[in-house]
Design a protein around this motif. Structure first.
Motif, PDB file in Angstrom:
ATOM      1  N   ASN A 151       0.827  -1.211   0.000  1.00 15.40           N
ATOM      2  CA  ASN A 151       0.000   0.000   0.000  1.00 15.40           C
ATOM      3  C   ASN A 151       0.859   1.258   0.000  1.00 15.40           C
ATOM      4  OD1 ASN A 151      -2.414  -1.357  -0.039  1.00 15.40           O
ATOM      5  ND2 ASN A 151      -3.213  -0.402   1.797  1.00 15.40           N
ATOM      6  N   PHE A 152       1.920   1.244   0.753  1.00 12.80           N
ATOM      7  CA  PHE A 152       2.765   2.429   0.863  1.00 12.80           C
ATOM      8  C   PHE A 152       3.605   2.611  -0.399  1.00 12.80           C
ATOM      9  CE2 PHE A 152       2.056   0.503   5.034  1.00 12.80           C
ATOM     10  CZ  PHE A 152       1.222   1.477   5.562  1.00 12.80           C
ATOM     11  N   ASN A 153       4.078   1.509  -0.963  1.00 16.71           N
ATOM     12  CA  ASN A 153       4.843   1.585  -2.216  1.00 16.71           C
ATOM     13  C   ASN A 153       3.961   2.047  -3.364  1.00 16.71           C
ATOM     14  OD1 ASN A 153       7.287   0.782  -1.048  1.00 16.71           O
ATOM     15  ND2 ASN A 153       6.830  -1.372  -1.326  1.00 16.71           N
ATOM     16  N   GLN A 154       2.746   1.526  -3.441  1.00 17.23           N
ATOM     17  CA  GLN A 154       1.815   1.952  -4.491  1.00 17.23           C
ATOM     18  C   GLN A 154       1.430   3.416  -4.301  1.00 17.23           C
ATOM     19  OE1 GLN A 154       0.671   0.187  -7.297  1.00 17.23           O
ATOM     20  NE2 GLN A 154       2.399  -1.045  -6.648  1.00 17.23           N
ATOM     21  N   GLY A 155       1.211   3.819  -3.066  1.00 11.86           N
ATOM     22  CA  GLY A 155       0.914   5.223  -2.777  1.00 11.86           C
ATOM     23  C   GLY A 155       2.063   6.128  -3.186  1.00 11.86           C
ATOM     24  N   ALA A 156       3.284   5.643  -2.993  1.00 13.12           N
ATOM     25  CA  ALA A 156       4.470   6.420  -3.379  1.00 13.12           C
ATOM     26  C   ALA A 156       4.521   6.596  -4.894  1.00 13.12           C
ATOM     27  CB  ALA A 156       5.733   5.735  -2.867  1.00 13.12           C
ATOM     28  N   LEU A 157       4.196   5.539  -5.624  1.00 15.43           N
ATOM     29  CA  LEU A 157       4.169   5.639  -7.089  1.00 15.43           C
ATOM     30  C   LEU A 157       3.125   6.652  -7.553  1.00 15.43           C
ATOM     31  CD1 LEU A 157       4.520   1.883  -8.121  1.00 15.43           C
ATOM     32  CD2 LEU A 157       6.237   3.688  -8.379  1.00 15.43           C
ATOM     33  N   LEU A 158       1.992   6.669  -6.899  1.00 15.11           N
ATOM     34  CA  LEU A 158       0.923   7.592  -7.275  1.00 15.11           C
ATOM     35  C   LEU A 158       1.231   9.047  -6.909  1.00 15.11           C
ATOM     36  CD1 LEU A 158      -2.171   5.478  -6.189  1.00 15.11           C
ATOM     37  CD2 LEU A 158      -1.497   6.037  -8.531  1.00 15.11           C
ATOM     38  N   SER A 159       1.894   9.238  -5.765  1.00 17.18           N
ATOM     39  CA  SER A 159       2.089  10.595  -5.245  1.00 17.18           C
ATOM     40  C   SER A 159       3.466  11.179  -5.543  1.00 17.18           C
ATOM     41  CB  SER A 159       1.868  10.609  -3.733  1.00 17.18           C
ATOM     42  OG  SER A 159       2.900   9.873  -3.085  1.00 17.18           O
ATOM     43  N   GLY A 160       4.422  10.334  -5.920  1.00 17.69           N
ATOM     44  CA  GLY A 160       5.784  10.826  -6.119  1.00 17.69           C
ATOM     45  C   GLY A 160       6.537  11.031  -4.817  1.00 17.69           C
ATOM     46  N   GLU A 161       5.990  10.508  -3.733  1.00 14.42           N
ATOM     47  CA  GLU A 161       6.637  10.610  -2.426  1.00 14.42           C
ATOM     48  C   GLU A 161       7.360   9.306  -2.111  1.00 14.42           C
ATOM     49  OE1 GLU A 161       3.789  13.324   0.261  1.00 14.42           O
ATOM     50  OE2 GLU A 161       2.931  11.383  -0.239  1.00 14.42           O
ATOM     51  N   LEU A 162       8.131   9.331  -1.046  1.00 14.86           N
ATOM     52  CA  LEU A 162       8.706   8.104  -0.515  1.00 14.86           C
ATOM     53  C   LEU A 162       7.596   7.301   0.174  1.00 14.86           C
ATOM     54  CD1 LEU A 162      11.915   9.514   1.211  1.00 14.86           C
ATOM     55  CD2 LEU A 162      11.825   8.164  -0.903  1.00 14.86           C
ATOM     56  N   PRO A 163       7.728   5.974   0.218  1.00 12.95           N
ATOM     57  CA  PRO A 163       6.737   5.177   0.953  1.00 12.95           C
ATOM     58  C   PRO A 163       6.599   5.642   2.411  1.00 12.95           C
ATOM     59  CG  PRO A 163       8.133   3.745  -0.356  1.00 12.95           C
ATOM     60  CD  PRO A 163       8.721   5.128  -0.451  1.00 12.95           C
ATOM     61  N   GLU A 164       7.708   6.059   3.003  1.00 14.68           N
ATOM     62  CA  GLU A 164       7.671   6.541   4.385  1.00 14.68           C
ATOM     63  C   GLU A 164       6.793   7.787   4.508  1.00 14.68           C
ATOM     64  OE1 GLU A 164      11.599   4.340   3.851  1.00 14.68           O
ATOM     65  OE2 GLU A 164      10.376   5.680   2.656  1.00 14.68           O
ATOM     66  N   GLN A 165       6.838   8.651   3.496  1.00 14.56           N
ATOM     67  CA  GLN A 165       6.001   9.853   3.516  1.00 14.56           C
ATOM     68  C   GLN A 165       4.523   9.490   3.382  1.00 14.56           C
ATOM     69  OE1 GLN A 165       8.397  11.625   0.335  1.00 14.56           O
ATOM     70  NE2 GLN A 165       8.577  13.475   1.604  1.00 14.56           N
ATOM     71  N   VAL A 166       4.244   8.507   2.547  1.00 13.43           N
ATOM     72  CA  VAL A 166       2.863   8.038   2.406  1.00 13.43           C
ATOM     73  C   VAL A 166       2.370   7.507   3.746  1.00 13.43           C
ATOM     74  CG1 VAL A 166       1.380   6.320   1.274  1.00 13.43           C
ATOM     75  CG2 VAL A 166       3.111   7.557  -0.065  1.00 13.43           C
ATOM     76  N   LEU A 167       3.189   6.700   4.392  1.00 12.01           N
ATOM     77  CA  LEU A 167       2.835   6.149   5.708  1.00 12.01           C
ATOM     78  C   LEU A 167       2.539   7.268   6.692  1.00 12.01           C
ATOM     79  CD1 LEU A 167       4.346   3.222   7.585  1.00 12.01           C
ATOM     80  CD2 LEU A 167       4.320   5.431   8.693  1.00 12.01           C
ATOM     81  N   LEU A 168       3.358   8.304   6.703  1.00  6.00           N
ATOM     82  CA  LEU A 168       3.130   9.410   7.645  1.00  6.00           C
ATOM     83  C   LEU A 168       1.830  10.146   7.337  1.00  6.00           C
ATOM     84  CD1 LEU A 168       6.747  10.696   8.202  1.00  6.00           C
ATOM     85  CD2 LEU A 168       5.296   9.415   9.792  1.00  6.00           C
ATOM     86  N   GLY A 169       1.399  10.121   6.088  1.00  2.00           N
ATOM     87  CA  GLY A 169       0.082  10.670   5.767  1.00  2.00           C
ATOM     88  C   GLY A 169      -1.022   9.889   6.464  1.00  2.00           C
ATOM     89  N   TYR A 170      -0.867   8.572   6.518  1.00  2.84           N
ATOM     90  CA  TYR A 170      -1.826   7.730   7.241  1.00  2.84           C
ATOM     91  C   TYR A 170      -1.813   8.084   8.734  1.00  2.84           C
ATOM     92  CZ  TYR A 170      -2.300   4.329   3.326  1.00  2.84           C
ATOM     93  OH  TYR A 170      -2.564   3.703   2.144  1.00  2.84           O
ATOM     94  N   VAL A 171      -0.612   8.287   9.264  1.00  2.00           N
ATOM     95  CA  VAL A 171      -0.475   8.645  10.680  1.00  2.00           C
ATOM     96  C   VAL A 171      -1.155   9.985  10.948  1.00  2.00           C
ATOM     97  CG1 VAL A 171       1.175   9.244  12.505  1.00  2.00           C
ATOM     98  CG2 VAL A 171       1.643   7.317  10.989  1.00  2.00           C
ATOM     99  N   ASN A 172      -0.928  10.948  10.047  1.00  2.00           N
ATOM    100  CA  ASN A 172      -1.517  12.278  10.233  1.00  2.00           C
ATOM    101  C   ASN A 172      -3.031  12.217  10.346  1.00  2.00           C
ATOM    102  OD1 ASN A 172       0.914  13.618  10.254  1.00  2.00           O
ATOM    103  ND2 ASN A 172       0.847  14.147   8.089  1.00  2.00           N
ATOM    104  N   LYS A 173      -3.652  11.335   9.561  1.00  3.64           N
ATOM    105  CA  LYS A 173      -5.110  11.196   9.621  1.00  3.64           C
ATOM    106  C   LYS A 173      -5.548  10.812  11.033  1.00  3.64           C
ATOM    107  CE  LYS A 173      -8.787   8.243   7.864  1.00  3.64           C
ATOM    108  NZ  LYS A 173      -9.031   7.384   9.013  1.00  3.64           N
ATOM    109  N   GLN A 174      -4.841   9.872  11.637  1.00  2.00           N
ATOM    110  CA  GLN A 174      -5.200   9.438  12.990  1.00  2.00           C
ATOM    111  C   GLN A 174      -4.940  10.548  14.020  1.00  2.00           C
ATOM    112  OE1 GLN A 174      -6.926   6.815  13.165  1.00  2.00           O
ATOM    113  NE2 GLN A 174      -6.445   6.080  11.122  1.00  2.00           N
TER     114      GLN A 174
END
Length: 103
Positions: free
Chosen positions: A30-53
């Motif tokens: 999920n994080f790798n696919q999100g990174a491909l879609l957003s142009g971010e690192l997978p870690e940045q995508v993960l932190l987006g999930y954290v921010n929501k919580q």
């Protein structure tokens, strides 16, 4: 009580891990696919999930403080954050190992 929380997080992690990787062998899919879609690192995508919580927790703090005493609300939000932090640590370890192999 801490052991009980750790046991619950272990079960939550197993469930989330299956959800995030789906039918693939990529444990961070999920994080790798999100990174491909957003142009971010997978870690940045993960932190987006954290921010929501975290936003949900702050909304409760500022608008519905009684939610902060709701065990189900806290377990859901804090549990997800804890799982994301474990995944972030695993990502960092994997990246570090891969960097050692490449160098």
């Amino acid at each position: 009580m801490i052991d009980s929380v750790i046991n619950d997080l272990t079960a939550l992690f197993a469930m989330k891990n299956q959800e995030y990787k789906g039918a693939t062998s990529d444990k961070f899919r999920n994080f790798n696919q999100g990174a491909l879609l957003s142009g971010e690192l997978p870690e940045q995508v993960l932190l987006g999930y954290v921010n929501k919580q975290i936003v949900n927790l702050y909304d409760a703090k500022n608008n519905n403080p009684e939610k902060l005493t709701d065990i189900n609300f806290i377990e859901e939000k804090a549990g997800d954050i804890a799982v994301y932090m474990i995944i972030l640590m695993a990502m960092a370890r994997e990246r570090n190992e891969n960097d050692k192999i490449c160098n």
